[in-house]
Design an enzyme around this catalytic site. Structure first.
Site, PDB file in Angstrom:
ATOM      1  N   GLU A  19       7.972 -58.334 -38.766  1.00 43.27           N
ATOM      2  CA  GLU A  19       6.950 -57.561 -39.478  1.00 43.27           C
ATOM      3  C   GLU A  19       7.492 -56.963 -40.769  1.00 43.27           C
ATOM      4  O   GLU A  19       6.786 -56.895 -41.772  1.00 43.27           O
ATOM      5  CB  GLU A  19       6.396 -56.461 -38.569  1.00 43.27           C
ATOM      6  CG  GLU A  19       5.609 -56.977 -37.376  1.00 43.27           C
ATOM      7  CD  GLU A  19       4.376 -57.788 -37.766  1.00 43.27           C
ATOM      8  OE1 GLU A  19       3.936 -57.720 -38.928  1.00 43.27           O
ATOM      9  OE2 GLU A  19       3.840 -58.502 -36.895  1.00 43.27           O
ATOM     10  N   TYR A  52       1.394 -49.546 -40.085  1.00 44.64           N
ATOM     11  CA  TYR A  52       1.175 -50.934 -39.703  1.00 44.64           C
ATOM     12  C   TYR A  52       2.324 -51.467 -38.846  1.00 44.64           C
ATOM     13  O   TYR A  52       2.098 -52.059 -37.778  1.00 44.64           O
ATOM     14  CB  TYR A  52       1.008 -51.831 -40.934  1.00 44.64           C
ATOM     15  CG  TYR A  52       1.133 -53.289 -40.547  1.00 44.64           C
ATOM     16  CD1 TYR A  52       0.108 -53.906 -39.831  1.00 44.64           C
ATOM     17  CD2 TYR A  52       2.290 -54.013 -40.802  1.00 44.64           C
ATOM     18  CE1 TYR A  52       0.228 -55.221 -39.404  1.00 44.64           C
ATOM     19  CE2 TYR A  52       2.421 -55.318 -40.383  1.00 44.64           C
ATOM     20  CZ  TYR A  52       1.389 -55.923 -39.683  1.00 44.64           C
ATOM     21  OH  TYR A  52       1.514 -57.212 -39.240  1.00 44.64           O
ATOM     22  N   ASP A  68      -3.002 -54.652 -41.453  1.00 41.15           N
ATOM     23  CA  ASP A  68      -2.411 -55.156 -42.684  1.00 41.15           C
ATOM     24  C   ASP A  68      -3.527 -55.592 -43.625  1.00 41.15           C
ATOM     25  O   ASP A  68      -4.712 -55.338 -43.379  1.00 41.15           O
ATOM     26  CB  ASP A  68      -1.437 -56.297 -42.383  1.00 41.15           C
ATOM     27  CG  ASP A  68      -2.124 -57.530 -41.814  1.00 41.15           C
ATOM     28  OD1 ASP A  68      -3.346 -57.492 -41.548  1.00 41.15           O
ATOM     29  OD2 ASP A  68      -1.434 -58.557 -41.627  1.00 41.15           O
TER      30      ASP A  68
END
Length: 367
Positions: A48, A131, A149
């Site tokens: 991520e 996020y 996102d």
């Protein structure tokens, strides 16, 4: 205007139907990505962070090489920063790598190398925003946390016909709560990834593939004929131009490189000596002054070697490179932030992408 109980129930049923359709679609069409073959929170965390402002196809080889070098949190925590930055080289936004490195050191020290299954603890880690925290918690631990996102912002803005600017924090918070309310019990990770994939492959920015969308009948933007008008996003400022100069300084076949300060843009990376130039200033005179101030040495600036341009999200560097020589008896100051290296050894150091293009132009012509 207050919603009625009937309206609330209707919206709950609609949210449940959207979630159900998305999960069915994801089971068949979800992307097969290396970090999805595990529930290891470290793997998910690294992926991520790498995926922030970077395309999936770019990230995949970096992720695989990273896991070979740093297979565990302990391995990354123990690695020197130079090695971490070198492994990140080319991904850009190097603050992400430094923050990740600092955060895993904290996890190793405070949590025995295990990523905590706690929203407050995860959110407190350096560089972990809402996020990333939501992605780690939902995918690794199946916590019912939203992971919003850019893809999810776009999908939700269209599903709910949200006309507010999605770049505004208030709009993001609204969408986060809408996602939270939609997460099916026990399937948070799958649902969040389904939303991400829908935005990545079907509900795309310019030409959404509405005819094959699994939730097309439930999309308010499509019903109103506004699927190409939404989402609304404020226009970003144009990148600011920055004039820079750099010197190719050689001595006994070695090249002088300097390390950028740890804080700020490209912190901790290596580059050729030089710096920013005031617009309109004579670049050769500016280079002499910069080298005198940074290295404590006088130089003679020689031939112009190359001009290279690089675009960041907020800046555009225009880099002008010159050959330069130290004057007789000149000594270079700077300690550990200054090194003379063989050109063949440059590959051992982490440089911003622009300098690789400089080396490609300049080093083959070395005299």
């Amino acid at each position: 205007m207050h919603t009625t109980l009937q309206e609330e129930e209707r919206e709950r049923r609609r949210a449940a139907e959207i979630a159900g359709r998305l999960l069915e679609w994801y089971a068949v069409h979800g992307r097969d990505l290396p970090w999805r073959r595990t529930r290891d929170p470290y793997h998910i965390w690294v992926s991520e962070v790498m995926l922030q402002q970077t395309r999936v196809e770019t990230v995949i080889p970096y992720f695989e090489r990273w896991m070979e070098q740093f297979p565990t949190i302990e391995a990354l925590a123990a690695a020197p920063e130079e090695q971490v930055l070198k492994a990140w080289e080319g991904l850009g936004y190097y603050t992400r790598a430094r923050n990740l490195h600092a955060a895993v050191k904290e996890v190793a020290a405070r949590y025995g190398g295990a990523v905590p299954d706690d929203p407050d603890a995860v959110a407190a880690l350096k560089g972990v925003g809402p996020y990333t925290a939501g992605a780690i918690l939902s995918i690794a631990f199946n916590r019912p946390e939203p992971a919003v996102d850019g893809n999810v912002l776009r999908v939700m803005a269209r599903l709910h016909a949200i006309a507010d600017d999605i770049a505004r924090p208030a709009t993001r918070r609204t969408i986060e709560e809408l996602v939270r309310a939609m997460i099916p019990s026990g399937r948070a990770g799958e649902f969040n990834q389904a939303l991400m994939d829908l935005g990545a492959v079907i509900c795309t920015p310019r030409r959404p593939s509405c005819p094959i969308c699994p939730v097309r009948e439930l999309c308010e933007a499509r019903r109103a004929g506004k699927e190409t008008e939404l989402p609304v996003k404020g226009r970003a400022k144009a990148p600011r131009p920055v004039e820079r100069v750099a010197a190719v300084l050689e001595r006994d076949g070695q090249l002088l490189i300097v390390r950028r300060p740890q804080e700020g843009l490209l912190g901790g990376l290596w580059e050729l000596p030089g710096g920013d130039v005031t617009p309109g200033a004579n670049p050769e005179e500016a280079l002499r002054t910069l080298l005198r101030e940074s290295l404590g040495a006088e130089v003679v600036v020689g031939a112009h070697l190359a001009d290279v341009r690089h675009v960041f999200s907020h800046l555009v560097w225009h880099l002008r490179c010159y050959r330069a020589e130290l004057t007789p008896e000149a000594e270079v100051a700077g300690g550990e932030s200054v090194r003379w290296v063989e050109p063949e050894a440059l590959a051992e150091y982490a440089f911003p992408a622009i300098y690789h293009r400089v080396f490609a132009q300049v080093l083959p012509r070395r005299s």
